[in-house]
Motif scaffolding. Structure first.
Motif, PDB file in Angstrom:
ATOM      1  N   GLU A 181       0.812  -1.213   0.000  1.00 49.20           N
ATOM      2  CA  GLU A 181       0.000   0.000   0.000  1.00 49.20           C
ATOM      3  C   GLU A 181       0.847   1.265   0.000  1.00 49.20           C
ATOM      4  OE1 GLU A 181      -3.236  -0.241  -0.237  1.00 49.20           O
ATOM      5  OE2 GLU A 181      -3.345  -2.419   0.017  1.00 49.20           O
ATOM      6  N   SER A 182       1.907   1.276   0.812  1.00 53.63           N
ATOM      7  CA  SER A 182       2.767   2.452   0.893  1.00 53.63           C
ATOM      8  C   SER A 182       4.118   2.057   1.482  1.00 53.63           C
ATOM      9  CB  SER A 182       2.118   3.568   1.726  1.00 53.63           C
ATOM     10  OG  SER A 182       1.699   3.068   2.980  1.00 53.63           O
ATOM     11  N   VAL A 183       5.115   2.925   1.242  1.00 50.84           N
ATOM     12  CA  VAL A 183       6.483   2.671   1.695  1.00 50.84           C
ATOM     13  C   VAL A 183       7.047   3.964   2.294  1.00 50.84           C
ATOM     14  CG1 VAL A 183       8.832   2.051   1.001  1.00 50.84           C
ATOM     15  CG2 VAL A 183       6.870   0.871  -0.035  1.00 50.84           C
ATOM     16  N   PHE A 184       7.712   3.831   3.439  1.00 49.32           N
ATOM     17  CA  PHE A 184       8.347   4.969   4.101  1.00 49.32           C
ATOM     18  C   PHE A 184       9.767   4.577   4.485  1.00 49.32           C
ATOM     19  CE2 PHE A 184       3.818   5.026   5.123  1.00 49.32           C
ATOM     20  CZ  PHE A 184       3.444   6.312   4.729  1.00 49.32           C
ATOM     21  N   LEU A 185      10.536   5.564   4.934  1.00 50.71           N
ATOM     22  CA  LEU A 185      11.877   5.299   5.427  1.00 50.71           C
ATOM     23  C   LEU A 185      12.003   5.831   6.845  1.00 50.71           C
ATOM     24  CD1 LEU A 185      12.251   6.252   2.129  1.00 50.71           C
ATOM     25  CD2 LEU A 185      14.356   5.024   2.657  1.00 50.71           C
ATOM     26  N   SER A 186      12.646   5.037   7.710  1.00 52.20           N
ATOM     27  CA  SER A 186      12.827   5.449   9.103  1.00 52.20           C
ATOM     28  C   SER A 186      14.253   5.936   9.316  1.00 52.20           C
ATOM     29  CB  SER A 186      12.514   4.291  10.061  1.00 52.20           C
ATOM     30  OG  SER A 186      13.363   3.186   9.807  1.00 52.20           O
ATOM     31  N   VAL A 200      13.399   0.459   6.033  1.00 49.58           N
ATOM     32  CA  VAL A 200      12.330   0.751   5.076  1.00 49.58           C
ATOM     33  C   VAL A 200      11.045   0.190   5.659  1.00 49.58           C
ATOM     34  CG1 VAL A 200      11.422   0.313   2.766  1.00 49.58           C
ATOM     35  CG2 VAL A 200      13.874   0.742   3.086  1.00 49.58           C
ATOM     36  N   VAL A 201      10.046   1.033   5.815  1.00 50.99           N
ATOM     37  CA  VAL A 201       8.776   0.655   6.426  1.00 50.99           C
ATOM     38  C   VAL A 201       7.756   0.397   5.324  1.00 50.99           C
ATOM     39  CG1 VAL A 201       6.918   1.402   7.959  1.00 50.99           C
ATOM     40  CG2 VAL A 201       9.300   2.014   8.478  1.00 50.99           C
ATOM     41  N   VAL A 223      13.605  -8.722   7.594  1.00 50.04           N
ATOM     42  CA  VAL A 223      12.354  -7.969   7.601  1.00 50.04           C
ATOM     43  C   VAL A 223      11.569  -8.435   8.822  1.00 50.04           C
ATOM     44  CG1 VAL A 223      11.287  -9.635   6.014  1.00 50.04           C
ATOM     45  CG2 VAL A 223      10.245  -7.381   6.350  1.00 50.04           C
ATOM     46  N   VAL A 224      11.105  -7.473   9.630  1.00 48.15           N
ATOM     47  CA  VAL A 224      10.445  -7.799  10.890  1.00 48.15           C
ATOM     48  C   VAL A 224       9.148  -6.992  11.016  1.00 48.15           C
ATOM     49  CG1 VAL A 224      12.624  -8.321  12.059  1.00 48.15           C
ATOM     50  CG2 VAL A 224      11.718  -5.980  12.112  1.00 48.15           C
ATOM     51  N   PRO A 225       8.206  -7.484  11.823  1.00 52.45           N
ATOM     52  CA  PRO A 225       7.030  -6.651  12.098  1.00 52.45           C
ATOM     53  C   PRO A 225       7.470  -5.352  12.766  1.00 52.45           C
ATOM     54  CG  PRO A 225       6.672  -8.925  12.791  1.00 52.45           C
ATOM     55  CD  PRO A 225       8.120  -8.814  12.465  1.00 52.45           C
ATOM     56  N   ALA A 226       6.968  -4.237  12.300  1.00 58.97           N
ATOM     57  CA  ALA A 226       7.361  -2.950  12.868  1.00 58.97           C
ATOM     58  C   ALA A 226       6.890  -2.851  14.316  1.00 58.97           C
ATOM     59  CB  ALA A 226       6.771  -1.811  12.044  1.00 58.97           C
ATOM     60  N   ASP A 227       7.677  -2.154  15.144  1.00 59.88           N
ATOM     61  CA  ASP A 227       7.271  -2.006  16.537  1.00 59.88           C
ATOM     62  C   ASP A 227       6.173  -0.946  16.651  1.00 59.88           C
ATOM     63  OD1 ASP A 227       8.469   0.558  16.611  1.00 59.88           O
ATOM     64  OD2 ASP A 227      10.347  -0.240  17.388  1.00 59.88           O
ATOM     65  N   GLU A 228       5.652  -0.811  17.851  1.00 62.42           N
ATOM     66  CA  GLU A 228       4.485   0.044  18.068  1.00 62.42           C
ATOM     67  C   GLU A 228       4.769   1.504  17.726  1.00 62.42           C
ATOM     68  OE1 GLU A 228       0.688   1.270  18.871  1.00 62.42           O
ATOM     69  OE2 GLU A 228       1.474  -0.764  18.595  1.00 62.42           O
TER      70      GLU A 228
END
Length: 249
Positions: A181-186, A200-201, A223-228
């Motif tokens: 759906e969408s991509v971001f960078l942390s 990369v989120v 690749v891991v589930p993003a934290d809260e």
């Protein structure tokens, strides 16, 4: 109930810990609260603790006093905070939902992880502020690729640089995958430091196996589930959407 869910108790606990760590001379605590302070409180407010005779803590807000009077920062009004507790920031820019920003001198509150008043401020923002208020905001792919330091900033610990054209092509392929759906960078570090991308989120309805080509192409480690904290920065999600973060070691 978690301690942070009771602001009065949490304030008392953080000040107790600050005193136990040798900075008790800076701390004033009022178990039942007080209104006998040289600042203009809201009608319902009581001050439960004061730090360095400058920072006043109520259940709803922090007041910062100065030569020009006092400033009230309501936790619920915080939309963004550029720092995290322990990240080494000397200054923290705190923005509100009303479009205003203030700068707090973090050296007044902490040195690295040492400083429970910094922990108090950041924890109150994280719990009671707007979703995703704490830490640097996520970058869009377009914002990142337009940044003059993009190539050097992407996964800086990676051996060998990936060109901007290669990054652009990889992101286009990722965004073209069904279910993405969408991509971001942390970002890593603080607002004061150079741009450094740590992950990369990906907001997706598909599973991370679908990202294998992207991971391989850019030499990612996992690749891991993003934290809260990351999920909150993404904003509201549909019921079938998940958030993953591609990381580099």
């Amino acid at each position: 109930m978690a301690l942070i869910d009771d602001p009065k108790a949490f304030i008392a606990r953080m000040f107790q810990m600050e005193a136990n760590e040798g900075r008790g001379t800076y701390c004033q605590v009022f178990s039942e609260g007080t209104t006998a302070v040289p600042i203009d409180l809201q009608p319902h407010e009581r001050v439960y603790a004061i730090y360095k005779s400058k920072y006043y803590f109520t259940s709803d807000a922090m007041y910062v006093s100065g030569s020009q009077g006092s400033l009230r920062l309501a936790w619920k009004d915080v939309s963004a905070c550029s720092s995290k507790h322990g990240d080494g920031s000397k200054k923290s820019t705190i923005s509100t939902v009303h479009g205003k920003s203030i700068v707090i001198d973090m050296t007044d509150l902490a040195k690295g992880w040492s400083g429970r008043i910094s922990q108090l401020v950041h924890s109150m923002i994280d719990r009671w502020g707007s979703p995703g208020a704490l830490g640097l905001p996520l970058m869009t792919v377009q914002e990142f690729l337009c940044h003059p330091d993009a190539e050097a900033a992407f996964a800086p610990n990676l051996e060998g640089r990936i060109s901007c054209s290669e990054l652009s092509e990889a992101f286009q392929l990722l965004l073209g995958l069904p279910g993405v759906e969408s991509v971001f960078l942390s970002r890593a570090g603080t607002e004061e430091e150079e741009l450094a991308i740590q992950g990369v989120v990906i907001v997706s309805t598909c599973e991370p196996d679908e990202f294998a080509a992207f991971i391989s192409r850019l030499s990612a480690s996992e690749v891991v589930p993003a934290d809260e904290s990351v999920r909150r920065k993404v904003g509201r999600l549909a019921a079938d959407q998940k958030v993953f973060e591609v990381m580099w070691s």
